[in-house]
Design a protein around this motif. Structure first.
Motif, PDB file in Angstrom:
ATOM      1  N   LEU B  81      11.153  15.717  40.670  1.00 59.51           N
ATOM      2  CA  LEU B  81       9.891  15.050  40.340  1.00 59.51           C
ATOM      3  C   LEU B  81       9.944  14.683  38.870  1.00 59.51           C
ATOM      4  O   LEU B  81       9.335  13.732  38.413  1.00 59.51           O
ATOM      5  N   ARG B 105      14.462  11.925  49.246  1.00 62.09           N
ATOM      6  CA  ARG B 105      13.212  11.883  49.993  1.00 62.09           C
ATOM      7  C   ARG B 105      13.283  12.869  51.156  1.00 62.09           C
ATOM      8  O   ARG B 105      12.336  13.579  51.450  1.00 62.09           O
ATOM      9  N   ARG B 108      12.701  16.278  49.879  1.00 60.02           N
ATOM     10  CA  ARG B 108      11.293  16.548  49.583  1.00 60.02           C
ATOM     11  C   ARG B 108      10.476  16.652  50.857  1.00 60.02           C
ATOM     12  O   ARG B 108       9.500  17.397  50.933  1.00 60.02           O
ATOM     13  N   ARG B 109      10.849  15.883  51.873  1.00 61.26           N
ATOM     14  CA  ARG B 109      10.062  15.894  53.097  1.00 61.26           C
ATOM     15  C   ARG B 109      10.254  17.162  53.907  1.00 61.26           C
ATOM     16  O   ARG B 109       9.329  17.665  54.516  1.00 61.26           O
ATOM     17  N   LEU B 122      -6.061  14.665  48.661  1.00 62.69           N
ATOM     18  CA  LEU B 122      -6.595  13.309  48.741  1.00 62.69           C
ATOM     19  C   LEU B 122      -8.100  13.395  48.993  1.00 62.69           C
ATOM     20  O   LEU B 122      -8.511  13.877  50.044  1.00 62.69           O
ATOM     21  N   HIS B 124     -10.336  11.355  49.749  1.00 71.43           N
ATOM     22  CA  HIS B 124     -10.980  10.556  50.786  1.00 71.43           C
ATOM     23  C   HIS B 124     -10.609  11.030  52.187  1.00 71.43           C
ATOM     24  O   HIS B 124     -10.997  10.404  53.157  1.00 71.43           O
ATOM     25  N   ARG B 125      -9.832  12.124  52.283  1.00 69.07           N
ATOM     26  CA  ARG B 125      -9.424  12.573  53.607  1.00 69.07           C
ATOM     27  C   ARG B 125     -10.011  13.928  53.923  1.00 69.07           C
ATOM     28  O   ARG B 125     -10.235  14.747  53.038  1.00 69.07           O
ATOM     29  N   TYR B 133      -0.915  15.407  55.965  1.00 70.51           N
ATOM     30  CA  TYR B 133      -0.416  14.295  55.154  1.00 70.51           C
ATOM     31  C   TYR B 133       1.106  14.273  55.049  1.00 70.51           C
ATOM     32  O   TYR B 133       1.738  13.235  55.179  1.00 70.51           O
ATOM     33  N   GLU B 136       2.482  13.015  58.148  1.00 68.17           N
ATOM     34  CA  GLU B 136       2.250  11.575  58.248  1.00 68.17           C
ATOM     35  C   GLU B 136       3.330  10.815  57.490  1.00 68.17           C
ATOM     36  O   GLU B 136       3.864   9.815  57.966  1.00 68.17           O
ATOM     37  N   ILE B 137       3.655  11.332  56.309  1.00 64.63           N
ATOM     38  CA  ILE B 137       4.681  10.688  55.507  1.00 64.63           C
ATOM     39  C   ILE B 137       6.031  10.723  56.205  1.00 64.63           C
ATOM     40  O   ILE B 137       6.811   9.783  56.135  1.00 64.63           O
TER      41      ILE B 137
ATOM     42  N   ALA C 250       1.829  13.547  46.385  1.00 69.04           N
ATOM     43  CA  ALA C 250       2.363  12.617  47.384  1.00 69.04           C
ATOM     44  C   ALA C 250       3.872  12.462  47.198  1.00 69.04           C
ATOM     45  O   ALA C 250       4.633  12.487  48.170  1.00 69.04           O
ATOM     46  N   ALA C 251       4.284  12.358  45.925  1.00 73.41           N
ATOM     47  CA  ALA C 251       5.723  12.209  45.673  1.00 73.41           C
ATOM     48  C   ALA C 251       6.477  13.452  46.117  1.00 73.41           C
ATOM     49  O   ALA C 251       7.562  13.375  46.683  1.00 73.41           O
ATOM     50  N   ALA C 255       6.969  10.927  49.806  1.00 73.10           N
ATOM     51  CA  ALA C 255       6.398   9.631  50.175  1.00 73.10           C
ATOM     52  C   ALA C 255       7.195   8.506  49.529  1.00 73.10           C
ATOM     53  O   ALA C 255       7.627   8.626  48.383  1.00 73.10           O
ATOM     54  N   THR C 256       7.379   7.419  50.248  1.00 73.98           N
ATOM     55  CA  THR C 256       8.028   6.250  49.665  1.00 73.98           C
ATOM     56  C   THR C 256       7.026   5.541  48.771  1.00 73.98           C
ATOM     57  O   THR C 256       5.829   5.852  48.797  1.00 73.98           O
ATOM     58  N   GLN C 259       4.245   4.117  50.770  1.00 75.70           N
ATOM     59  CA  GLN C 259       3.339   5.155  51.272  1.00 75.70           C
ATOM     60  C   GLN C 259       2.432   5.671  50.169  1.00 75.70           C
ATOM     61  O   GLN C 259       1.250   5.888  50.378  1.00 75.70           O
ATOM     62  N   ARG C 260       3.034   5.861  48.984  1.00 73.46           N
ATOM     63  CA  ARG C 260       2.219   6.349  47.870  1.00 73.46           C
ATOM     64  C   ARG C 260       1.101   5.369  47.566  1.00 73.46           C
ATOM     65  O   ARG C 260      -0.028   5.750  47.326  1.00 73.46           O
ATOM     66  N   THR C 263      -1.367   5.202  50.933  1.00 74.24           N
ATOM     67  CA  THR C 263      -2.105   6.397  51.343  1.00 74.24           C
ATOM     68  C   THR C 263      -2.751   7.118  50.172  1.00 74.24           C
ATOM     69  O   THR C 263      -3.663   7.903  50.390  1.00 74.24           O
ATOM     70  N   ALA C 264      -2.274   6.863  48.975  1.00 76.27           N
ATOM     71  CA  ALA C 264      -2.864   7.608  47.862  1.00 76.27           C
ATOM     72  C   ALA C 264      -3.461   6.701  46.793  1.00 76.27           C
ATOM     73  O   ALA C 264      -4.658   6.739  46.531  1.00 76.27           O
TER      74      ALA C 264
END
Lengths: 318, 349, 659
Positions: B81, B105, B108-109, B122, B124-125, B133, B136-137, C250-251, C255-256, C259-260, C263-264
């Motif tokens: 990061l 990626r 990280r996923r 987030l 708004h969620r 989330y 979802e990613i 998100a990162a 997230a790509t 996506q970032r 979605t964010a």
């Protein structure tokens, strides 16, 4: 959020669906977007009421006698020529003489065709109110104007007398005139005809003297009688150089202009507009109904048409 | 002692912020400068300096230090990061720094998930969509990810709050959401960046216990950043203590408390209740004569605190028994010596 | 609150800035003192050098460039090639067609839905996004539009607005997206947006008309150019301001970039995005009326035609729907913005389905009962009574009022004793001292950079050959700003101290802020005569609401703890105001000055319509005569004047315009 978007789209779609079969409804109301259907005519209406009177009567007759839909657009004079050449407007009913535009569009590009005379003669001049001219008769000669400069002073004109000028769209040589005639006056531009009329009415209410650029035919004369100030006589070509003008404005027979394509292919409407020809008195009558009695242009045109059928019968295509 | 192969293997890692940062690690003269001098000379700040350590599978590895010590930068370097300036990081033997975007990626996923000090939810969620989330990613279908998220919402004790928004939750609850989000992707390693420092003390204790419980249940490898020594001692299998970007001591809580590497660490651990941290393994001495057969038995990892209780009850010494064999004994004097911070008289055999 | 920000898009800073008054530390104070001395020294030196080397007088002709030749040629070229050049045939032509088609489509849909359908739809949409009160307001507003006999023009304006706002929002969002994601684009775009922010609406008309000719396409495009910048600005602001923690989370989950963003970053900016939509709508609406000068039609055209026949009542009847549309759209979008994220996320699909079904049902019923157009019998003619009131007012106030004198006398005195001396004074000053003055002022209030921009802008006016008229305009602007600030700050302070007064003022301010200026031009002339005084009056009317609002907000935002402590020390109300509130509200007051200046300038061209003369008249003249050279040059001079005034009044270190 997504479901919301979908719902909104659905609502819009349904709304759109109900609109699909509604062509007849749109005909009843004023067509808005520029619609060059088979039987639509667009007229340019300049901001002064005389022009509104022309357009109102033409609109009324085109609509009721020939079955046309008529759009009117309010545009200033010079841009109106441009719009006319592009076909956004089909006709100008009252032009006060724009030699440059005429050269460009009528002679060179041939996108605009002359439509004959309106029958009204226009004249621009300097005017003082009648109540002032009555008590000071010599004010009507420009040579005596300096004598009254003091009484015509306002805060805006500073130490000089005020010559009230009108809308920037109007033809005027006044700045040059004041300079070349050596008058002790300051031209104050009112910026719009509305402002000028309002100011004239305020002056008249108080019976104050004033000197203003004004033109005939104009309905305001009925409310505020005014007398013209004699300037050095107009001679052909004396206003050729705008910097050196030192003579009165000419009497201009007002003319009509049509978009060239419309003039050729406009059918009865084009013919009607070419035939349209009335008098100063007629125009003033309609103008006064609009401006003074606050009738809508349509109502005013209807009243005039009811009274003067013999006049307009002659305009209809045979 | 944990002998599993390392999950993360970090060697000579540097992170320098500032203009032409990469010259600092390369130049020994610059690398040797103190923070203030380095800043004056180059305009750079070295947040992480020449750090090396291994994180072993299944352990809780705590990085502890005061603010500005570089610990948060360090943990961000693990998944890039923050891009390190030099050095090497390997995860399960694979070089992290040479990974391309897609591979990174992927890491990280699926392999490392992070829990943040300020939650990073987030707004708004809803809770459930926040937890889902990460899935979802990854591209998990909606129904499936919701189902899996619901499971983790329950696991962190937030059932019934699935449809609330983060702003309607308390800080502790928000961090549970953050924790559930990290757990939901089933990562090999959990990275915690001071996750509880924004919380009230009582809630912080609850959350710490939650982590202990989770670790107990799943045995997942954790890297835990904190500035709170108590938290470090409570959670950490091993602790790396950082100062000015360097690791000044790396060891078990007992080693840190019992044998501080320098005055800085000694000062740091001075107020720690030693009997809670030190084990009898450190305190014991070889058994004399009959001592090996009598007295209560203790495991070598029992704390001194526990031993004191046993010794007081029995009135004599206690035996330290490992694999059925007595490896030593502790008596009053041994235990008091630990509490008083005196060096142990001799190492156990 | 967002109405107050409609014209400039920076009003929203008022609250936050006033909430955080700058706490100056001692060294900075010393620095500031030092700087003042430095500036004074530099100014003195320049004064000395200037007197020796440059002498006095107006801007020298040899430093001016006459652009009328090239501009005239450009104008001729466009007119000659408009119907043949591929650029027009294949690019502008298609844009123009698309605009006409979409406006027509929306218009037909609105007409097909009928008045009942549109009113129902408005009510239901407002109810879904904003709640029951805005919904009732919306229904009432549309009913009033019908009652005033303005249904069809309202629909025309609505259709134009719908297309223009959609285009502005899309364009603005795209630009904002680029600026929000790329630093380079942001740096490049910001000065452009800053400049557009101070551009008076009128200045957009001329170039657009030249390319597209008179009509709806030109009107829509001018509106889009005018209304897109706030959307772009707020989008960029929202995207740039995204919570770094959330973005990092998100990162960290892998997230790509896409996506970032989706979605964010975008959802995090939703408040700013909605505020951007709100601002775009308000700007578009104010433009919709001004664009009637170039053939926008609709309500604006009615106002404009009423103006031509000097009919205040008719102008008001067409102006009121504009105000109502503005109020409704503002309330609904503002309420939607506040609602976002509040309350549990709930399934809203059903509510929307009900709303859609209701609308369709009403529209269908309306259709089969043949009641699509607003019934003529249901209209109220307010024109006659309004005109009587206005006539009475002007007749009784114009002159001869005992003791205080009539409005005409005030106007005359104001012209003679304030406008004339200021104008003559400015024009008497040697040109370089004006530049010096600008530099010193901008330096003292702002930074070296703002001073440089201000001086360059002022010099550009000289180069354009508009020095004298620009100073004339400047004198009017200064006078108007002074009056606006005196009245506005006093009212704002009063409103801040009395919530009841504020409640009373709110609708009045809304009306004056959104009322098309054309409506009050005639009463203004009837009261103050033709000349510069009515131009100043019109400007004051327009700028006052924003100044009052910002002042009130600023005073309100003063830390209550400070207020309490001063009260505990036994300060009187007056002492509190003078020693605590006013100093602490300083940033808000500076913002009020800045906004006052920008807004007053926005009306300068309108002032040209009532005898303000100078630059405003030149722009009106250029439009009326199709004279690109005069109009564009004067417009550019106004822009420069705006830039200069904006920079001079922009406090240092405050990004007043960037919120």
């Amino acid at each position: 959020m997504r479901s919301r978007t979908i719902a909104a789209a659905a609502a819009f779609g349904l709304l759109a669906l109900t609109g699909c079969g509604a062509a007849d409804m749109t005909k009843q109301s004023s067509p808005y977007a520029d619609a060059h259907g088979a039987k639509t005519v667009t007229l340019s209406v300049q901001s002064w009421v005389g022009a509104q009177a022309n357009a109102a009567v033409a609109q009324y007759l085109l609509n009721h006698e020939l079955g046309y839909r008529v759009d009117t657009v309010q545009i200033d004079e010079v841009p109106a020529w441009d719009a006319l050449s592009q076909g956004r407007v089909d006709a100008i009913l009252e032009d006060w003489g724009h030699p440059e535009q005429e050269q460009r569009y009528v002679a060179d590009k041939k996108t605009i065709a002359p439509g004959g005379e309106l029958g009204v003669t226009g004249h621009i001049g300097w005017f003082v109110p009648k109540y002032f001219a009555d008590t000071n008769p010599d004010v009507t000669d420009w040579k005596n104007l300096d004598k009254y400069a003091d009484r015509l002073r306002t805060a805006e004109s500073g130490g000089k007398g005020q010559l009230l000028d009108g809308s920037p769209s109007y033809v005027t040589n006044d700045k040059a005139l004041v300079k070349n005639l050596g008058l002790d006056y300051q031209v104050v531009f009112s910026g719009s005809e509305a402002a000028q009329i309002t100011q004239i009415k305020q002056f008249a209410k108080e019976k104050k003297p004033f000197l203003t650029y004004w033109y005939k035919p104009q309905w305001l004369f009925e409310q505020v009688p005014m007398t013209e100030v004699k300037l050095p006589a107009y001679e052909e070509g004396c206003d050729a150089d705008p910097e050196k003008v030192a003579c009165a404005y000419p009497h201009t027979p007002l003319r009509k202009f049509l978009n060239a394509r419309f003039a050729d292919a406009g059918g009865p409407a084009a013919e009607f507009l070419k035939n349209f020809h009335w008098t100063t008195g007629d125009q003033n009558e309609v103008a006064l109904m609009i401006a003074d009695q606050k009738l809508s242009p349509e109502q005013a045109a209807e009243r005039w048409a009811k009274k003067n059928e013999s006049t307009w019968r002659a305009w209809l295509p045979k | 002692m944990n002998t599993e192969p390392p999950v993360f293997s970090v060697r000579e890692l540097w992170k320098v912020f500032g203009p032409k940062a990469d010259r600092v690690p390369k130049d020994p003269a610059l690398a040797a400068l103190g923070p203030a001098e380095l800043r004056r000379r180059t305009g750079c700040t070295a947040a992480v300096r020449d750090v090396s350590f291994d994180v072993r599978k299944g352990e809780v590895f705590v990085v502890m230090g005061l603010s500005g010590s570089g610990k948060s930068t360090l943990v961000r370097c693990l998944t890039r990061l923050i891009e390190p300036t030099s050095g090497s990081i390997a995860m399960d033997g694979e070089d992290v720094l040479s990974m391309d975007t897609a591979r990174l990626r992927e890491l990280r996923r699926h392999r490392a998930a992070m829990v943040f000090q300020h939650f990073g939810l987030l707004p708004h969620r809803s809770v459930i969509d926040n937890v889902a989330y990460g899935l979802e990613i990854q591209g998990v279908p909606r129904a499936e990810r919701r189902e899996r998220a619901a499971e983790f919402v329950t696991k962190v004790g937030l059932e019934g709050m699935e449809h609330r928004r983060p702003e309607q939750l308390s800080g502790g609850q928000q961090q549970r959401v953050g924790l559930a989000r990290a757990l939901a992707v089933d990562p090999e390693v959990l990275l915690f960046d001071e996750p509880f420092s924004a919380l009230d003390p009582l809630i912080r204790r609850d959350m710490q216990e939650e982590v202990v419980r989770l670790h107990g249940e799943e045995g997942r490898t954790m890297v835990f950043i904190t500035h709170d020594l108590g938290e470090a001692l409570k959670l950490g299998d091993r602790i790396a203590l950082m100062r000015d970007g360097r690791i000044v001591q790396l060891g078990t809580p007992e080693e840190i408390v019992g044998a501080p590497a320098d005055d800085y660490v000694r000062d740091f651990v001075r107020d720690v209740p030693r009997e809670q941290v030190m084990t009898v393994r450190t305190a014991m001495r070889p058994a004399e004569a009959a001592e090996a057969d009598s007295g209560p038995a203790l495991g070598p990892d029992a704390t001194v605190h526990e031993a004191i209780e046993a010794v007081v009850r029995s009135g004599g010494t206690a035996r330290v028994v490992e694999n059925g064999r007595c490896v030593g004994v502790v008596g009053h004097a041994d235990l008091l010596g630990v509490v008083a911070g005196l060096a142990p008289r001799k190492e156990a055999a | 609150m967002s109405i107050s920000t409609a014209t400039t898009g920076s009003g929203s800073t008022a609250g936050t800035e006033a909430g955080a008054p700058p706490l100056r530390t001692r060294p900075r104070d010393a620095l500031a003192r030092h700087r003042t001395a430095l500036v004074a020294g530099a100014a003195l030196l320049a004064l000395l050098l200037g007197t020796l080397l440059l002498g006095g007088g107006t801007w020298p002709a040899r430093l001016a460039v006459d652009l009328s030749g090239p501009l005239g040629h450009a104008s001729d070229w466009i007119i000659d090639n408009r119907d043949s050049h591929p650029l027009f045939l294949y690019f502008f032509g298609h844009i123009s067609n698309a605009v006409v088609l979409s406006v027509r489509a929306v218009y037909l849909v609105l007409l097909a839905a009928g008045w009942a359908g549109v009113t129902t739809a408005a009510g239901l949409v407002a109810w879904r996004v904003a709640g029951i009160r805005p919904a009732l307001t919306a229904v009432a507003a549309f009913a009033v539009c019908g009652l005033l006999g303005m249904w069809v023009p309202t629909m025309q304006t609505l259709a134009l607005m719908a297309v223009a706002v959609t285009a502005s929002v899309l364009l603005g969002a795209l630009l904002g997206l680029a600026a929000g994601l790329s630093d380079r684009v942001h740096r490049a775009l910001r000065p452009v947006l800053d400049t557009m922010q101070v551009l008076p609406a009128f200045a957009y008309l001329l170039p657009v008309v030249l390319v597209f000719g008179i009509g709806v396409p030109a009107a829509v495009l001018a509106t889009v150019v005018y209304a897109a910048p706030p959307m772009a600005r707020l989008t960029a602001l929202g995207l740039r301001g995204a919570d770094a923690g959330v973005m990092e989370a998100a990162a960290s989950l892998g997230a790509t970039g896409r996506q970032r963003l989706l979605t964010a970053r975008l959802p995090l900016a939703r408040k700013e995005l909605l505020l951007g939509v709100n601002q775009s709508i308000m700007m578009a609406l104010s433009m919709a009326v001004i664009a009637s000068v170039i053939g926008a039609g609709g309500l604006g055209d009615r106002v404009y035609q009423a103006l031509a026949s000097v009919d205040v009542g008719a102008a008001l009847a067409a102006g009121v729907p504009v105000v109502l549309l503005a109020v409704v759209l503002d309330r609904v979008t503002a309420a939607a913005g506040e609602r976002i994220g509040a309350g549990p996320s709930r399934r809203t699909g059903r509510g929307w389905a009900v709303a859609a079904a209701g609308t369709v049902a009403v529209a269908v019923v309306g259709r089969y009962t043949g009641r699509l157009s607003w019934p003529d019998a249901w209209t109220v003619d307010i024109a006659a009574s309004v005109n009587r009131v206005v006539d009475w007012m002007t007749a009784h106030l114009y002159s001869g009022v005992p003791v205080v004198g009539g409005t005409a006398d005030w106007a005359a005195r104001f012209t003679t004793w304030i406008l004339d001396p200021v104008r003559d004074g400015l024009q008497w000053l040697p040109w370089w001292t004006v530049l010096l003055l600008v530099a010193v002022l901008a330096q003292l209030i702002g930074t070296w950079r703002t001073a440089l921009t201000a001086v360059l802008a002022m010099a550009a006016i000289g180069v354009l050959g508009k020095w004298e008229p620009a100073l004339d305009t400047l004198s009017q602007v200064l006078a108007a700003v002074a009056v606006t600030l005196l009245a506005g700050v006093a009212t704002g302070v009063a409103a801040a101290r009395s919530p009841r007064l504020e409640r009373l003022l709110r609708p009045v301010l809304d009306v004056f802020q959104t009322m098309p200026q054309f409506v009050y031009l005639i009463p203004v002339v009837a009261l103050f005569g033709v000349g510069r005084a009515p131009a100043v009056a019109a400007a004051v009317v327009y700028a006052l609401p924003a100044v009052v609002r910002i002042t009130t907000q600023g005073m309100r935002a003063v830390d209550p703890v400070v207020m309490e402590s001063s009260r505990s020390l036994g300060a009187t109300g007056w002492q509190q105001l003078r020693q605590v509130q006013l100093p602490l509200a300083r940033p808000a007051l500076l913002l009020a000055v800045n906004q006052g200046v920008v807004l007053v300038l926005a009306v300068v061209i309108i002032g040209g319509l009532v005898g303000g003369g100078a630059l405003g008249y030149d722009v009106v003249f250029g439009l009326a005569q199709g004279d690109l050279a005069t109009g564009l040059v004067a417009g550019a001079a106004i822009v420069c004047l705006g830039l200069m005034l904006d920079r001079v009044t922009q406090p240092a270190g405050k990004e007043t315009r960037d919120a």
